[in-house]
Design a protein around this motif. Structure first.
Motif, short mmCIF file in Angstrom:
data_model
loop_
_atom_site.label_atom_id
_atom_site.label_comp_id
_atom_site.label_asym_id
_atom_site.label_seq_id
_atom_site.Cartn_x
_atom_site.Cartn_y
_atom_site.Cartn_z
N SER A 1 -69.54 43.92 40.37
CA SER A 1 -68.98 45.26 40.57
C SER A 1 -70.03 46.30 40.23
CB SER A 1 -67.74 45.46 39.71
OG SER A 1 -68.09 45.37 38.35
N LYS A 2 -69.97 47.40 40.97
CA LYS A 2 -70.94 48.47 40.76
C LYS A 2 -70.35 49.49 39.79
CE LYS A 2 -74.49 50.83 41.20
NZ LYS A 2 -75.47 51.56 41.73
N TRP B 1 -75.08 47.32 37.70
CA TRP B 1 -74.15 46.31 38.23
C TRP B 1 -73.71 45.39 37.09
CZ3 TRP B 1 -72.69 45.62 43.40
CH2 TRP B 1 -73.38 46.41 44.33
N TYR C 1 -68.66 41.35 47.37
CA TYR C 1 -68.80 42.80 47.49
C TYR C 1 -68.50 43.20 48.94
CZ TYR C 1 -70.36 47.41 46.07
OH TYR C 1 -70.39 48.75 45.75
#
Ligand SMILES: Cc1cc2nc3c(=O)[nH]c(=O)nc-3n(C[C@H](O)[C@H](O)[C@H](O)COP(=O)(O)OP(=O)(O)OC[C@H]3O[C@@H](n4cnc5c(N)ncnc54)[C@H](O)[C@@H]3O)c2cc1C
Length: 501
Positions: free
Chosen positions: A297-298, A303, A336
């Protein structure tokens, strides 16, 4: 696989045993079968989601995937700290190898050819730095340093076409000569990496190779059967499935028409040779095998990526500034999704490699590549290790390529590998005109579900973002031909993109 010799004058037909089909000979056999597959990976990834984090790590760049592209990216980070995660116990991906009796034998990509001076400078200088190639002014090309792994052209290949031995997959004919004349102007223009092919050639990516050939030549079904075999062998798709750019590239990416012929480099471990050289040049502690990336996840400026340590059965969280994603792109839909949309068009062919280890000297003819054209279009022939390595037992590495809709079949083979092993021994026995069953010591089956992206029309020239939220992309399925040089360049460019941010 017989690129260097597709031009050779054929027409010589050898005596053969057309009727000597050895069907499923292994029924009464007594040898072991080892299967190497990733079938459990999806299951492991789902289970990992609910597990607690056992360790936190921080790095500058996280690299997902330890194939040629991931390792080339790691080599090109110019001093930035990185962690490379590879889900398998061994690096390599589709350029992997299996240990048989203390020697590594290819279980995927198994050769490359010397490189013309006009190829991309960055990959050439990486290969030079790794001491794999050196410039030959006399030949005006980059030749391989380790000459012991060159395959002599007299042992290079033989073709068994529907029960008949021939010198070449594409028999000599006026039509073949016309195709050669048609394609000659493309020599020097069909570059590697493919990103350097001029825009004036891009129209060739808009139509299929079949449509191109049909437009300019009076093609026949027999001729297309041979062309399709060659396209499946290197690109995983037939002339109707791949672009004209890919097809023309196959025949013209090196000066095959002039002398001396390009060097053919094929160590017993195949292109795992390049993997080893790359890995040895990198800090050991930065390369993590058995590390399956399961979620990412960003955050605002970094990250957070969760990794399942397959061996130790524990979850690790890695904080990084950037990610280089060099794994298969279809998995991005789970990891993603925002980055997946630009790879939705990619279709993959499954491949299966069956390495048969033989006991005793039962085979007298030694050709490196043994092409096999038969009504079973999936079996594409085999490599005979005795042309690469004279010690130890002989290993025959058989290759199967399946249409992309057959992914389920690869899974079925995992539960019943004996069927494909028996089938393989049947083909090999037919080829050598003797039942090889009693000489088989062990069989090694490698299942590659999403192995090769098909270079369909549009695939090579589609505009894709090189960076999404600080994630860059490498791998042949990012719009490259399934070739070592393109895989390597894709990794180099994915690292370069990060240094520009
Ligand atoms: C059967 C076969 C024969 C071939 N023969 C040749 C040949 O002779 N010469 C040639 O030049 N090319 C050949 N190719 C093409 C070959 O694919 C390329 O040369 C090159 O090896 C591709 O490298 P890559 O890094 O792009 O992808 P891959 O080799 O597919 O590497 C991707 C890696 O990412 C890992 N990965 C994926 N998801 C995750 C995750 N979530 N977490 C951690 N790791 C992950 C995978 O396990 C894999 O190791 C062949 C291909 C096949 C399938």
């Amino acid at each position: 696989m017989d690129r260097r010799s597709f031009l050779k004058i054929g027409g010589t037909f050898f005596a053969i045993g057309v009727g000597c089909k050895f069907d499923s000979p292994a029924k009464e056999s007594n040898f072991g079968i080892t299967v190497d597959s990733n079938r459990n990976i999806g299951h492991l990834a789902r289970n990992a989601v609910s597990q607690a984090i056992s360790q936190n790590l921080t790095t500058d760049v996280l690299i997902v995937g330890g194939g040629i592209a991931g390792l080339a990216a790691a080599s090109s980070l110019k001093g930035r700290a990185f962690l490379l995660c590879e889900m398998n116990p061994k690096l390599g991906g589709t350029s992997s190898a299996v240990n048989i009796g203390g020697t590594q034998f290819s279980q995927g990509a198994h050769y490359d050819l010397s490189y013309p001076g006009y190829y991309g400078k960055e990959s050439l200088s990486l290969l030079e730095r790794l001491d794999i190639i050196k410039w030959s002014g006399r030949n005006d090309r980059w030749d391989f340093v380790e000459k012991k792994y060159l395959i002599d052209s007299k042992n290079e290949q033989r073709c068994f076409s529907n029960g008949v031995f021939m010198e070449s997959v594409l028999p000599n004919s006026e039509l073949k000569q016309n195709m050669i004349d048609l394609l000659k102007p493309y020599i020097g223009k069909m570059l590697l990496p493919t990103t350097q092919i001029g825009v004036e050639m891009h129209w060739l990516d808009k139509l299929s190779f079949y449509a191109y050939l049909e437009k300019y030549l009076p093609i026949t079904a027999e001729f297309i059967e041979s062309i399709d075999y060659q396209m499946l062998d290197d690109f995983g798709g037939t002339s109707r499935e791949i672009s004209a750019m890919a097809g023309i590239h196959y025949y013209t990416c090196r000066p095959y028409f002039s002398k001396p012929e390009p060097e053919l480099f094929s160590p017993p471990e195949g292109n795992y040779y390049f993997i080893n050289k790359l890995a040895r040049s990198l800090p050991k502690e930065s390369i993590k095998t058995n590390y399956l990336v399961v979620a990412t996840s960003k955050q605002s400026n970094h990250w957070l990526t969760d990794v399942w340590n397959v061996q130790e059965k524990r979850k690790i969280r890695i904080k990084s500034k950037n990610i280089i994603y060099a794994g298969q792109k279809h998995l991005l839909q789970y990891l993603y999704p925002k980055a997946y949309s630009q790879f939705k068009d990619v279709t993959y062919t499954p491949w299966i490699i069956v390495n048969i280890e033989l006991n005793g000297e039962v085979i007298t003819s030694n050709f490196w590549q043994n092409d096999y054209l038969s009504p079973n279009g999936q079996f594409l022939g085999f490599v005979n290790s005795k042309t690469q390595y004279s010690n130890g037992n002989r290993v025959l590495s058989a290759y199967y390529c399946y249409p992309s809709v057959y992914h389920y079949l690869v899974q079925e083979i995992e539960t019943d590998p004996k069927k494909i092993v028996d089938e393989t021994i049947g083909y090999l026995s037919t080829y050598y005109n003797q039942d090889l069953t009693k000489y088989v010591k062990h069989a090694y089956v490698k299942l590659l579900g999403h192995a090769m992206p098909i270079p369909a029309p549009g695939f090579l020239t589609k505009q894709r973002a090189s960076l999404v939220d600080g994630m860059s992309f490498a791998g042949v399925d990012s719009g490259r031909l399934p070739l070592m040089f393109d895989a390597m360049d894709s990794g180099i460019q994915a690292a370069n993109v990060l240094s520009e941010t």
